[in-house]
Design an enzyme around this catalytic site. Structure first.
Site, PDB file in Angstrom:
ATOM      1  N   GLY A  14       0.983  -0.513   5.124  1.00  0.00           N
ATOM      2  CA  GLY A  14       1.499  -1.492   6.082  1.00  0.00           C
ATOM      3  C   GLY A  14       0.483  -2.512   6.545  1.00  0.00           C
ATOM      4  N   SER A  44     -10.832  -2.725   5.360  1.00  0.00           N
ATOM      5  CA  SER A  44      -9.449  -2.374   5.010  1.00  0.00           C
ATOM      6  C   SER A  44      -8.780  -1.692   6.186  1.00  0.00           C
ATOM      7  CB  SER A  44      -9.427  -1.434   3.806  1.00  0.00           C
ATOM      8  OG  SER A  44      -8.143  -0.882   3.654  1.00  0.00           O
ATOM      9  N   SER A  45      -7.476  -1.869   6.282  1.00  0.00           N
ATOM     10  CA  SER A  45      -6.699  -1.257   7.380  1.00  0.00           C
ATOM     11  C   SER A  45      -6.418   0.219   7.154  1.00  0.00           C
ATOM     12  CB  SER A  45      -5.359  -1.970   7.525  1.00  0.00           C
ATOM     13  OG  SER A  45      -5.545  -3.326   7.768  1.00  0.00           O
ATOM     14  N   THR A  86       0.852  -1.201   0.000  1.00  0.00           N
ATOM     15  CA  THR A  86       0.000   0.000   0.000  1.00  0.00           C
ATOM     16  C   THR A  86       0.887   1.249   0.000  1.00  0.00           C
ATOM     17  OG1 THR A  86      -1.599  -1.275   1.287  1.00  0.00           O
ATOM     18  CG2 THR A  86      -2.000   1.072   1.136  1.00  0.00           C
ATOM     19  N   THR A 134      -3.995   1.271  -2.540  1.00  0.00           N
ATOM     20  CA  THR A 134      -3.388  -0.053  -2.422  1.00  0.00           C
ATOM     21  C   THR A 134      -3.746  -0.975  -3.583  1.00  0.00           C
ATOM     22  OG1 THR A 134      -3.178  -1.927  -0.904  1.00  0.00           O
ATOM     23  CG2 THR A 134      -5.364  -0.971  -1.116  1.00  0.00           C
TER      24      THR A 134
END
Lengths: 187, 607
Positions: free
Chosen positions: B507, B486-487, B428, B446
């Protein structure tokens, strides 16, 4: 004045052109087959090493997590050095477990009087604290080092080669390693 | 005489060509080298690659605003950092306009309407065509430009097209990522033709050219997003996805639209925090900040040298991650108790659950999620929450606690009794931009994991975002047209109503911990941009057995953590695993301080 400049220019051209050839020091003894390729640090470079051997028409079995029992019947152990956290994760082991595995494999190779060759093909990406323990361990136990130049900019491998009197070949690109691999292992 | 004259002429030429432009550039711009701070008053761009940063700066030179610069940088980064994002991926963009309006543009990909026909199997198919989501980048960036930018699309896309056509040299970071992913690249001839040469990985200094991608970009420059989502490019993508074993319909592409919503809003020690709403992970960052606000971190000491504050941060993140696993999903499909998760009362209950002397529960994997639904009534006036959940699925806390899934798309392995999380890198990318008028962009985009699915169509490397759906849990399950969790957590902090910090990071699962730590470094410890970005990072989450940390934490801190019961897993000093944050801090005089993460090859440039 002009003559001296011309001589110096020719000399410089000669050095630039031919010195790399002198630096390459082919291994004194040929390495025998069968060949086992393993990793020291679990980087994907072990796959690339397999491709190098295939391209050089040298038969070799690649086992990234080779154990001492895999050395049975093997004449030369090729260690592909360089740490990868991704590779370790995929293998499901810790860095310490990998260091222990490589150490015992090298000890077993020595006991069996096998020749060890270290390949370092990952350049700067396979240098630094995490990689250098593997690089040092493998290089010092080897009879021949084949290194892509970017990984030896600080002469890490060249110094080991000089201190331990190990032949070393430095190549510009990964693909350039095909020829020295072919030379070293040709029957 | 002739040679002297020639020497002078050559010197003058050298000065004209090299020295004078450098001097002018140095006067004009503050160039932040890798991990170095850049300073400016009119504009700041920080990205993971100097050429992407340059693309952003070019837009400012053409009279554009922060949105123009961010979009140009985002298009360009997809070319010069092709492993991390691009036309074939998606992302989220937080925009704070000079008029005080804040919006979140969600352009993350979503599952195909025919997703069940693809038969995606979590784990086995994570890096295959079955893992491809409908790409959102082109729709998201063109929408942002149309709504909030000032320059034509053809101008904003020009640097990216130039880099794709003429090529760019591989840097150290990309070289390592290509090496690490050689096996994936080898599987796809169209992808291999870009990143491999003669069957071997291209390495640092080699040039990468992407003419087919340039051609697709030109179609978009000419036709807008239609050039990507309809016509020959769309057909190429659908054909290749299906040929490679995945599933996508032309309708999936033509109907794809990004969403523009209010960002999630919270506060931390007097600073207003805007961040990414569900299914993105700003809620996790806000929950963690709310928990931390119950303690005085300064008094506990600096977390990289003091086990007291480090332990509090680690235990806070462990709880926030557990909640993320249990509750975060696409709010169009599942109810997410956002009000509860970011309420101060709930944060206090999570804070009270933390022991300052020991790791409780001792096994990270036994960390339980809380009961945020009980606090859902405490509305803190957050517009992003309204309508953030439907009643299609209203899982109770009890059923959620039975969830067994891991916290990230990464593979876990069992070694004896210990679980080892596969650390697959800091995929990402983050772009942070600000202009002198006060327009701000924090953008994270990403491809999923590095090089996504590995499948290339029409020169576009396609994502593997399906791997962000849950494997076994009852939340975040695969459904047609649904977006996975999603992070990503692009965020902006305001101080007295004015931008103070632009922050975000790639990350994967590390993103919420990294973004939280960056905010703590700037707000609690008052660090400057360079120190904030360089400060040691960690990850502590439910699905791990170990506390992962960079090796620069002091011996005292590490030993103190062990005494409290943490098992440590050390990474490199500056490890890509922990992301590549791009940040901008604004000081009290209004000067912008930008920094690109030293863990990657980027730069910040300001003037």
């Amino acid at each position: 004045m002009k003559q001296r400049a011309a001589i110096l220019s020719i000399l410089a051209l000669f050095i630039i052109t031919f010195l790399p050839g002198f630096v390459l020091s082919q291994p004194k003894g040929k390495f025998e087959q069968p060949v086992l390729i393993t990793s020291a640090g679990q980087s994907a470079d072990v796959t690339i090493a397999g491709m190098l051997f295939k391209r050089a028409n040298i038969q070799a079995k690649a086992i990234a997590l080779a154990k001492t029992t895999d050395l049975d019947g093997v004449k030369t152990l090729v260690v592909v050095a360089g740490f990868s956290s991704k590779g370790l994760g995929a293998a499901g082991i810790s860095r310490e477990q990998e260091l222990t595995r490589v150490k015992s494999l090298l000890a077993a190779a020595q006991e069996k009087k096998l020749k060890v060759v270290t390949l370092h093909i990952g350049g700067k990406a396979r240098r630094g604290n995490q990689s250098d323990d593997f690089n040092k361990m493998a290089a010092e136990a080897s009879s021949y080092l084949l290194v892509v130049k970017q990984g030896d900019e600080d002469q890490f491998f060249s110094k080991i080669a000089a201190e331990k009197k190990i032949p070393i070949d430095l190549v510009d690109k990964i693909a350039d390693a095909v020829r020295p691999v072919g030379n070293a292992f040709a029957k | 005489m002739i040679s002297k004259r020639w020497f002078r002429v050559r010197m003058v030429l050298f000065l004209i060509v090299f020295i004078i432009p450098s001097f002018v550039l140095a006067q004009q711009y503050s160039l932040g080298a890798k991990g170095k701070e850049a300073v400016g008053t009119k504009a700041m761009v920080a990205t993971a690659h100097p050429l992407a940063t340059q693309a952003g700066i070019e837009m400012f030179q053409k009279g554009g605003n922060a949105i123009d610069a961010a979009v140009a940088a985002a298009f360009a980064i997809g070319v010069v950092e092709p492993d991390g994002s691009g036309f074939g991926g998606g992302g989220g963009m937080l925009v704070r306009l000079k008029n005080g309006q804040s919006v979140y543009i969600n352009y993350y990909g979503q599952a195909s309407s025919k997703v069940h026909e693809a038969g995606f199997v979590y784990g086995k198919d994570n890096q295959t065509a079955r893992a491809i989501l409908i790409p959102g980048t082109v729709a998201g960036l063109t929408t942002a430009l149309r709504q909030y930018g000032t320059l034509p699309l053809s101008v904003v896309l020009a640097p990216a097209i130039r880099y794709a056509e003429k090529g760019f040299p591989i840097d150290e970071t990309l070289s390592k990522i290509i090496l690490d992913n050689t096996n994936l690249l080898l599987n796809h001839p169209a992808t291999a033709s870009v990143y491999l040469h003669d069957g071997f990985p291209r390495t640092e200094g080699d040039t990468i050219r992407q003419p087919e991608l340039a051609s697709t970009m030109k179609a978009v420059a000419r036709l807008g997003q239609v050039g990507f989502y309809e016509g020959p490019v769309a057909k190429s993508i659908v054909d290749e996805v299906i040929r490679s074993g995945g599933m996508m319909a032309l309708d999936d592409l033509s109907k794809f639209r990004p969403t523009i919503t209010d960002p999630l809003k919270g506060s931390y020690r007097g600073y207003t925090v805007f961040t990414a709403p569900p299914p993105h992970s700003g809620v996790t960052v806000l929950e963690a900040l709310n928990i931390l606000e119950n303690a005085n971190l300064q008094r506990l000491g600096y977390y990289a040298t003091s086990a007291e504050s480090f332990h509090l941060l680690a235990e806070t993140m462990r709880r926030a991650y557990a909640d993320r696993t249990s509750f975060l999903a696409d709010p169009r499909f599942e109810k997410v108790p956002v009000r509860g998760l970011i309420s101060r009362e709930y944060a206090k209950s999570r804070f009270d659950d933390i022991s300052m002397t020991a790791v409780i529960p001792a096994d990270y994997r036994k960390t339980t999620s809380g009961m945020p639904s009980q606090y859902d009534r405490h509305d803190e006036g957050n517009p992003a929450i309204e309508g953030s959940g439907s009643k299609k699925n209203d899982p109770t806390v009890d059923t959620l606690k039975k969830s067994t899934r891991t916290d990230s798309p990464e593979t876990s392995h069992v070694i004896g009794q210990a679980m080892y999380l596969e650390p697959v890198g800091g995929h990402t990318t983050q772009i942070s931009v600000m202009d002198g008028d006060g327009n701000v962009v924090s953008l994270t985009q990403t491809l999923g994991t590095f090089f996504g699915s590995g499948v290339t169509a029409a020169g576009v490397l396609l994502n593997n975002g399906m791997s962000n759906f849950a494997s076994t849990a009852r939340v975040n399950t695969v459904q047609p047209n649904k977006q996975p969790r999603s992070s990503i957590a692009p965020s902006v902090l305001l101080k007295n109503g004015k931008p103070f910090m632009v922050v975000g990071s790639p990350g994967a699962a590390r993103i919420p911990a990294t973004v939280t730590t960056l905010i703590v470094n700037a707000v609690d410890y008052g660090l400057d941009a360079e120190k904030t970005d360089s400060a040691p990072r960690f990850l502590c989450q439910k699905s791990d057995q170990y506390l992962s940390l960079e090796s620069r934490f002091s011996t005292e801190a590490q030993e103190g953590m062990k005494k409290k019961g943490h098992q440590l897993q050390l990474f490199g000093e500056f490890d890509l695993f922990f992301g590549g944050a791009q940040i901008i801090l604004v000081d009290s005089s209004g000067t912008l301080h930008g920094c690109a993460d030293p863990r990657r090859g980027g730069t910040a440039v300001g003037y």
